[in-house]
Design an enzyme around this catalytic site. Sequence first.
Site, PDB file in Angstrom:
ATOM      1  N   THR A   1      -3.636   2.063  -7.045  1.00 47.99           N
ATOM      2  CA  THR A   1      -4.109   2.089  -5.658  1.00 47.99           C
ATOM      3  C   THR A   1      -5.280   1.155  -5.402  1.00 47.99           C
ATOM      4  O   THR A   1      -5.252   0.337  -4.475  1.00 47.99           O
ATOM      5  CB  THR A   1      -4.493   3.525  -5.266  1.00 47.99           C
TER       6      THR A   1
ATOM      7  N   ASN B   1      -7.957   1.823 -11.290  1.00 46.57           N
ATOM      8  CA  ASN B   1      -8.675   2.856 -10.551  1.00 46.57           C
ATOM      9  C   ASN B   1      -9.959   3.229 -11.270  1.00 46.57           C
ATOM     10  O   ASN B   1     -10.966   3.574 -10.643  1.00 46.57           O
ATOM     11  CB  ASN B   1      -7.798   4.090 -10.383  1.00 46.57           C
TER      12      ASN B   1
ATOM     13  N   ASP C   1     -11.163   7.469  -0.571  1.00 44.27           N
ATOM     14  CA  ASP C   1     -12.359   6.630  -0.450  1.00 44.27           C
ATOM     15  C   ASP C   1     -12.038   5.179  -0.784  1.00 44.27           C
ATOM     16  O   ASP C   1     -12.441   4.254  -0.069  1.00 44.27           O
ATOM     17  CB  ASP C   1     -13.516   7.168  -1.312  1.00 44.27           C
ATOM     18  N   ARG C   2     -11.282   4.948  -1.871  1.00 46.27           N
ATOM     19  CA  ARG C   2     -10.962   3.576  -2.255  1.00 46.27           C
ATOM     20  C   ARG C   2     -10.048   2.907  -1.235  1.00 46.27           C
ATOM     21  O   ARG C   2     -10.076   1.680  -1.077  1.00 46.27           O
ATOM     22  CB  ARG C   2     -10.330   3.542  -3.644  1.00 46.27           C
TER      23      ARG C   2
ATOM     24  N   ASP D   1       1.873   8.361  -0.919  1.00 48.48           N
ATOM     25  CA  ASP D   1       1.520   8.309  -2.340  1.00 48.48           C
ATOM     26  C   ASP D   1       1.465   9.704  -2.944  1.00 48.48           C
ATOM     27  O   ASP D   1       2.062   9.961  -3.998  1.00 48.48           O
ATOM     28  CB  ASP D   1       0.160   7.618  -2.501  1.00 48.48           C
TER      29      ASP D   1
ATOM     30  N   HIS E   1       4.039  11.192  -5.747  1.00 48.43           N
ATOM     31  CA  HIS E   1       3.602  11.666  -7.058  1.00 48.43           C
ATOM     32  C   HIS E   1       4.113  13.078  -7.343  1.00 48.43           C
ATOM     33  O   HIS E   1       4.586  13.376  -8.441  1.00 48.43           O
ATOM     34  CB  HIS E   1       2.070  11.667  -7.143  1.00 48.43           C
TER      35      HIS E   1
ATOM     36  N   ASP F   1       0.097  -0.858  -1.151  1.00 49.31           N
ATOM     37  CA  ASP F   1      -0.751  -1.230  -2.283  1.00 49.31           C
ATOM     38  C   ASP F   1       0.042  -1.306  -3.586  1.00 49.31           C
ATOM     39  O   ASP F   1      -0.407  -1.894  -4.563  1.00 49.31           O
ATOM     40  CB  ASP F   1      -1.908  -0.242  -2.434  1.00 49.31           C
ATOM     41  N   HIS F   2       1.231  -0.711  -3.615  1.00 48.91           N
ATOM     42  CA  HIS F   2       2.119  -0.750  -4.777  1.00 48.91           C
ATOM     43  C   HIS F   2       3.412  -0.049  -4.386  1.00 48.91           C
ATOM     44  O   HIS F   2       3.509   0.564  -3.314  1.00 48.91           O
ATOM     45  CB  HIS F   2       1.496  -0.047  -5.991  1.00 48.91           C
TER      46      HIS F   2
END
Length: 558
Positions: free
Chosen positions: A80, A101, A164-165, A304, A308, A351-352
């Site tokens: 991410t 990460n 946050d990221r 995401d 998962h 992002d992926h």
Amino acid sequence: MKLKKLSLILLTGFLVHGLILPAFADESKPKLVLQITVDQLRGDLPMRFKERLGEGGFRYLLEKGTHYNNANYQHANTETAVGHATLATGADPARHGIVANDWIDQKTGEFVYNTEDDRHHIIGSKPKPHKGVSPRNLLSSTIGDELVVDNGGQSRVFSVSVKDRGAILPGGHVGKAFWYSKSSGKFVTSSYYYDDYPEWVKQWNAAKPADRYKGKSWKLLHDRASYVAGDIDDRPYEAAFAQLGRTFPHALGDGSSKYFYLMLSLTPIGDELTLDFAKTLIEKEKVGQGDAPDYLAISFSSTDYVGHLFGPSSLETEDNILRLDRQLADLFQYVDKKVGLDQTLIVLSADHGAPEAPEYMAEHGMETGRFPLDWFKKGSPLLAALKKRFGRDDLIAAHSHPYLYLNLAAVAEAKLDIEEVESFIAAELMKVPGIVYAMTRSDLFAGRITESPIQNQIRRSFHPVRSGNIHMVPEHYWFLHSTEEAEKMGIGNIAAIHGSPWKYDTYVPIFFAGNGVKAQTVSRPVGPHDIAATLAAYLEIKPPSGSVGTPLFEVLKR
């Protein structure tokens, strides 16, 4: 320049940071650049459910915009933070520095979170070690940074995400970033951005929008019979976290659980809250209402989390994509009302990508598995091999995907050659089922690489200070991650985990729309690293400092 025109600029301009800048709007540029990232949106997912998409969301991008359907990341570690940094900077991890990460500071031996910065605490919380955040670990400038620098601060940059990221990295060094607190249900920020929350943020948090979901459930949007995955709602390798369970309806609980606000973020509700906050931000900050283009980054994270927990080919992912489509339609309608889609340049990517669960692929005839990470721990065959070869079993400090980090003090104390130790471990790793490749730091430094795709992807991910000693690559559809934290929380299995260099993890969609962008589908090979270069060319500004991308000429031909 004619004297009359020059005089007009000098008379109507104003001084910003010592520069004379025009005070009137540039009609050739959009009022708003809206960059949307959908976390873990593999490139085929919007197309998989194309016939059931509503009006105004993905269908708007597909029918009114430019769709790149052959876009892939070029780096090896598809996580991410890495992807968000590449989208914002146009740089590879080797240049923007966000290699994972988390990574290990080899001076202190401690884990470092990608946006960690103890100098800047979360506003409203007491400063704690490893809890402060800022964008300072990001080594390259972002497209938002360059936009603000170009016009002396007339443009503004905002960023919003559940993660946050997902907010901090796209927001860059000059933006204002907000993200969801999984402990309070509020949107927060750090002292890097503000001394105190803006009044409108206080009001939004005081209204407690997340509490509206107490006693509710995540239910199917449509009749179960209409879903492709309608009859595979309960698979043993899916996660069953707290009240959520593995099947619809997924109960959210009455709010008494300490995981209540976390559970909301693991469902489409996380995107609903993100959208509500972003719309409030647009209104209160008058985004896109100034004379210079503003930049707003929104990262939707639910895809995401759902991927998962349940996997991309699950009933949960299918329902989530259909709900996300509605969220996008709502967002575009709101932006059209406040700014105008003709005045807004939209770019959407991910992002992926994402793999299928190993067990799901095994059902289809592939040999897959989950790598046992206790292989790196005390009593493992690897440590026994190190003991036999070098007389020590303390030469590995830690594993943090995708790296093994060596215990440099132990290597030095034993007076061992670090290159020899790395090579021995790499050779041992490649004997293990589930690991197809292991490349050492020494080989990268010495330039002992070929033009093989995997080696090039690893090279693009390698940073000389932050990357580990050995980069490990799993076999196709094998998972090479630790799930210890998930197990501590009672989640158990994680259905699917990205992070490999394989196509399912690198493959993402790219859409551009609005502001005169043509309706077309493009199948030539491109990458998300081209987005920042395209935005720079579109806005006629300098690309970010680490950019390696090439402008997408189809977008520039308005």
